[in-house]
Design a protein around this motif. Structure first.
Motif, short mmCIF file in Angstrom:
data_model
loop_
_atom_site.label_atom_id
_atom_site.label_comp_id
_atom_site.label_asym_id
_atom_site.label_seq_id
_atom_site.Cartn_x
_atom_site.Cartn_y
_atom_site.Cartn_z
N GLU A 43 0.87 -1.17 0.00
CA GLU A 43 0.00 0.00 0.00
C GLU A 43 0.91 1.23 0.00
N VAL A 44 0.54 2.26 -0.76
CA VAL A 44 1.39 3.44 -0.88
C VAL A 44 0.62 4.67 -0.37
N PHE A 45 1.29 5.46 0.45
CA PHE A 45 0.76 6.73 0.95
C PHE A 45 1.77 7.80 0.57
N TRP A 46 1.30 8.98 0.19
CA TRP A 46 2.21 10.02 -0.24
C TRP A 46 1.63 11.40 0.06
N GLY A 47 2.51 12.39 -0.03
CA GLY A 47 2.09 13.77 0.15
C GLY A 47 3.23 14.71 -0.19
N HIS A 48 2.97 16.00 -0.08
CA HIS A 48 4.00 16.99 -0.35
C HIS A 48 3.94 18.06 0.73
N THR A 49 5.08 18.66 1.00
CA THR A 49 5.20 19.63 2.08
C THR A 49 5.94 20.87 1.61
N ARG A 50 5.92 21.88 2.45
CA ARG A 50 6.56 23.16 2.12
C ARG A 50 7.97 23.30 2.67
N SER A 51 8.47 22.24 3.36
CA SER A 51 9.83 22.29 3.88
C SER A 51 10.32 20.87 4.20
N LEU A 52 11.63 20.69 4.26
CA LEU A 52 12.20 19.40 4.60
C LEU A 52 11.87 19.00 6.04
N GLU A 54 9.26 19.72 7.75
CA GLU A 54 7.85 19.31 7.75
C GLU A 54 7.71 17.90 7.19
N ALA A 55 8.45 17.57 6.15
CA ALA A 55 8.41 16.22 5.57
C ALA A 55 8.96 15.19 6.56
N ARG A 56 10.04 15.54 7.25
CA ARG A 56 10.63 14.62 8.24
C ARG A 56 9.68 14.32 9.39
N ARG A 57 8.81 15.27 9.73
CA ARG A 57 7.86 15.05 10.82
C ARG A 57 6.79 14.01 10.47
N LYS A 58 6.69 13.60 9.22
CA LYS A 58 5.74 12.56 8.81
C LYS A 58 6.22 11.17 9.22
N ARG A 59 7.47 11.04 9.59
CA ARG A 59 8.05 9.75 9.94
C ARG A 59 7.43 9.15 11.22
N ALA A 60 7.28 9.94 12.26
CA ALA A 60 6.74 9.43 13.54
C ALA A 60 5.32 8.89 13.37
N PRO A 61 4.42 9.60 12.70
CA PRO A 61 3.09 9.01 12.48
C PRO A 61 3.13 7.72 11.66
N GLY A 70 -0.76 -3.06 11.52
CA GLY A 70 -0.15 -4.37 11.42
C GLY A 70 0.71 -4.58 10.19
N TRP A 71 1.37 -3.53 9.70
CA TRP A 71 2.24 -3.67 8.54
C TRP A 71 3.42 -4.57 8.90
N LYS A 72 3.84 -5.41 7.97
CA LYS A 72 5.04 -6.23 8.18
C LYS A 72 6.27 -5.35 8.19
N SER A 73 6.30 -4.39 7.26
CA SER A 73 7.41 -3.44 7.18
C SER A 73 6.95 -2.26 6.33
N PHE A 74 7.77 -1.21 6.34
CA PHE A 74 7.47 -0.07 5.48
C PHE A 74 8.74 0.71 5.20
N THR A 75 8.71 1.46 4.10
CA THR A 75 9.82 2.32 3.71
C THR A 75 9.30 3.74 3.65
N PHE A 76 10.00 4.66 4.31
CA PHE A 76 9.65 6.08 4.29
C PHE A 76 10.73 6.82 3.52
N GLU A 77 10.33 7.54 2.47
CA GLU A 77 11.29 8.24 1.62
C GLU A 77 10.87 9.69 1.40
N ILE A 78 11.87 10.54 1.25
CA ILE A 78 11.64 11.96 0.96
C ILE A 78 12.48 12.33 -0.26
N ALA A 79 11.87 13.09 -1.17
CA ALA A 79 12.61 13.58 -2.34
C ALA A 79 12.32 15.07 -2.53
#
Length: 85
Positions: A43-52, A54-61, A70-79
């Motif tokens: 499953e893929v979730f995505w979004g865009h932010t106005r600063s780096l 702000e994007a990094r703060r999406k990691r904790a949630p 109950g995800w087995k694993s996940f990858t969090f990426e920022i570009a």
């Protein structure tokens, strides 16, 4: 003066290219979560932010969502987004 509409493009490490627009917003970064579900699907979730930051703060949630859903694993990426034509 009217803001110029523009297209923004992010290229992820795996080569996936995401284009956003046309927009007048000042987005600078694109984030993506690719979650592996217990049944083997993704499953893929995505979004865009106005600063780096702000994007990094999406990691904790994302950590909380992995436990709650109950995800087995996940990858969090920022570009970084770049203006394209």
């Amino acid at each position: 003066m009217k803001k110029k509409r523009r297209y923004l493009t992010a290229t992820m490490p795996d080569g996936y290219v995401k284009t956003i627009g046309p927009t007048t917003d000042t987005f600078t970064h694109y984030w993506r979560i690719v979650a592996e579900l217990p049944n083997g699907k993704t499953e893929v979730f995505w979004g865009h932010t106005r600063s780096l930051p702000e994007a990094r703060r999406k990691r904790a949630p994302a950590d909380d969502a992995a436990r709650a859903r109950g995800w087995k694993s996940f990858t969090f990426e920022i570009a970084e987004l770049t203006e394209s034509t």
